[in-house]
Design an enzyme around this catalytic site. Sequence first.
Site, PDB file in Angstrom:
ATOM      1  N   GLY A 324      -5.504  20.304  13.003  1.00 45.81           N
ATOM      2  CA  GLY A 324      -6.514  21.303  12.651  1.00 45.81           C
ATOM      3  C   GLY A 324      -7.450  21.552  13.803  1.00 45.81           C
ATOM      4  CB  SER A 329     -15.737  24.641   5.040  1.00 49.15           C
ATOM      5  OG  SER A 329     -16.303  23.354   5.079  1.00 49.15           O
ATOM      6  CB  CYS A 331     -15.089  24.538  11.936  1.00 56.33           C
ATOM      7  SG  CYS A 331     -14.389  24.600  13.538  1.00 56.33           S
ATOM      8  N   GLY A 387     -13.287  17.623   3.785  1.00 59.75           N
ATOM      9  CA  GLY A 387     -14.716  17.460   4.026  1.00 59.75           C
ATOM     10  C   GLY A 387     -15.497  18.129   2.913  1.00 59.75           C
ATOM     11  CG  MET A 414     -18.883  15.075  11.889  1.00 61.25           C
ATOM     12  SD  MET A 414     -20.378  14.362  11.245  1.00 61.25           S
ATOM     13  CE  MET A 414     -20.561  12.983  12.346  1.00 61.25           C
ATOM     14  NE  ARG A 433     -14.347  16.669  15.785  1.00 67.58           N
ATOM     15  CZ  ARG A 433     -13.255  16.607  15.046  1.00 67.58           C
ATOM     16  NH1 ARG A 433     -12.758  15.462  14.706  1.00 67.58           N
ATOM     17  NH2 ARG A 433     -12.641  17.688  14.651  1.00 67.58           N
TER      18      ARG A 433
END
Length: 519
Positions: A324, A329, A331, A387, A414, A433
Amino acid sequence: MDPSLALQELEKTGSDGLTGHELIDLKVTGGLTYNDFLILPGYINFPADNVSLETKVTRNITLKTPLISSPMDTVTEAEMAITMALLGGMGILHNNCTPDEQAAMVRKVKTFENGFITDPVVLSAKHKISDVLAIKNKLGFAGIPITDSGLPGGKLIGIVTNRDIGFCEDESAELETVMTREVVTARHGITLAEANRILRESKKGKLPLVDAEGNLVSLVARSDLLKNRDYPWASKHPMTKQLLVGAAVGTRAADRDRLAKLVDAGLDVVVIDSSQGNSSFQIDMIKHIKETYGTKVDILAGNVVTRNQAANLIAAGADGLRIGMGSGSICITQEVMAVGRPQGTAVFQVSQFARKFGIPTVADGGIGNVGHIAKALALGSSCVMMGSLLAGTSEAPGEYFFLDGKRLKKYRGMGSLDAMERNDSDNSGSQARYFSESDKVKVAQGVTGAVVDKGSIKQFIPYLITGLQHSLQDMGVPSLPELWTLVNDGTVRFERRSAAAQLEGGVHDLFSFEKRLYK
Ligand code: IMP
């Protein structure tokens, strides 16, 4: 035509719909996602509750259900991970915290025993009645074991209950003046059923469990026992019988130390958390983990959306792949980076490729309902990671709040600036990340939002499971391995749907309606 020739006629003219490969035909349609297609119904000759959802999340970890909670600080901490595992799935603990905090969460999941309180509230004999009253006010109970050290693990010397403090007028009195010294205890290691029997016969509210030296190990509460139920699908390690748990780490030097703590606490699956996993940093991390820990932890590597990315991580030693980029949602990666892939295409391409090497895949992001889970599995993923679907449940971290009369919980990416602000000093948390150490400007890849209260996952996950069993039954498929075989040989058929067909597939032409999903 003679009706008895119907089957021959079908054979001559071919089945309706498309094979998976025809559906995900990049030259014809470009990238597709879940809402772009449907699965055509098959033939039912079994009841829905016979459908097996057993699957693998990584090469060596099998689960009874394909449901994984996302490593996000508004989704998965210990409580979510414990409950996901009890219900047959698995939780991945987020890393937007210090290594010690994350290791403590791993330990909490690994030491959890259904019905046994493994980190009971404990006081010492020198504490005061006012301390008990404060605990009662905050947590709602007053049955507290007393140990010599005032900590769990200390020698059990008494217990204080409502009855001991009920008639005391002096709140500053020390507990040694009121505590009950003759305590009914049992040895650590007994079953929940035995604990239940002792509590019933002794008519006590709390049963402390002690080791051979009389040190307090855990506690069983009568009130909990009444609420407890069996979890026959619980995800447990086959040898230790402890619940399975995963945790996210990054790829920096400090993440190696973080991982050492997590493995020491009993971690089963390490998720290398990167939005673009095809990097020398991730490959070095995979090699380091394999060299250091061998088969002690499985590696879920990623994220990937192409076969090229997948090939590198599989060759490096990944035990599973997380798929992915931009589908979540919360992002905004595709918007900002212009890089990513529609999730349906990504799941199909990567899963078909990974399957050749026996590597399971996890479809991560964009799961908004049971149908999306069924589609992700039909496209070849072994599990789904959620999530937003699990945020807003009582097991997700955070407090509920009210806005415009709705009960909500915060849910954030995140890669949102908001999440970045809660970061540990070694900079190996979620910041890693999405940002490089050298970044002067932090470019957000996620947003902060809220989702509505969904109640407990103890009701919600069984709804997802039953819904999924019915979905597979409609496809005429009794298990996930059979689904993958029948998609591969073209027996399970797909069809794209137009924008108008998508509207038709939802609720339409009503003045008003109420959407209740389960009971
Ligand atoms: P959801 O289930 O659609 O809400 O997506 C959850 C997934 O989104 C997570 O498992 C991550 O892969 C991804 N994700 C989490 N935070 C961010 C972010 O800030 N930006 C982009 N993707 C994110």
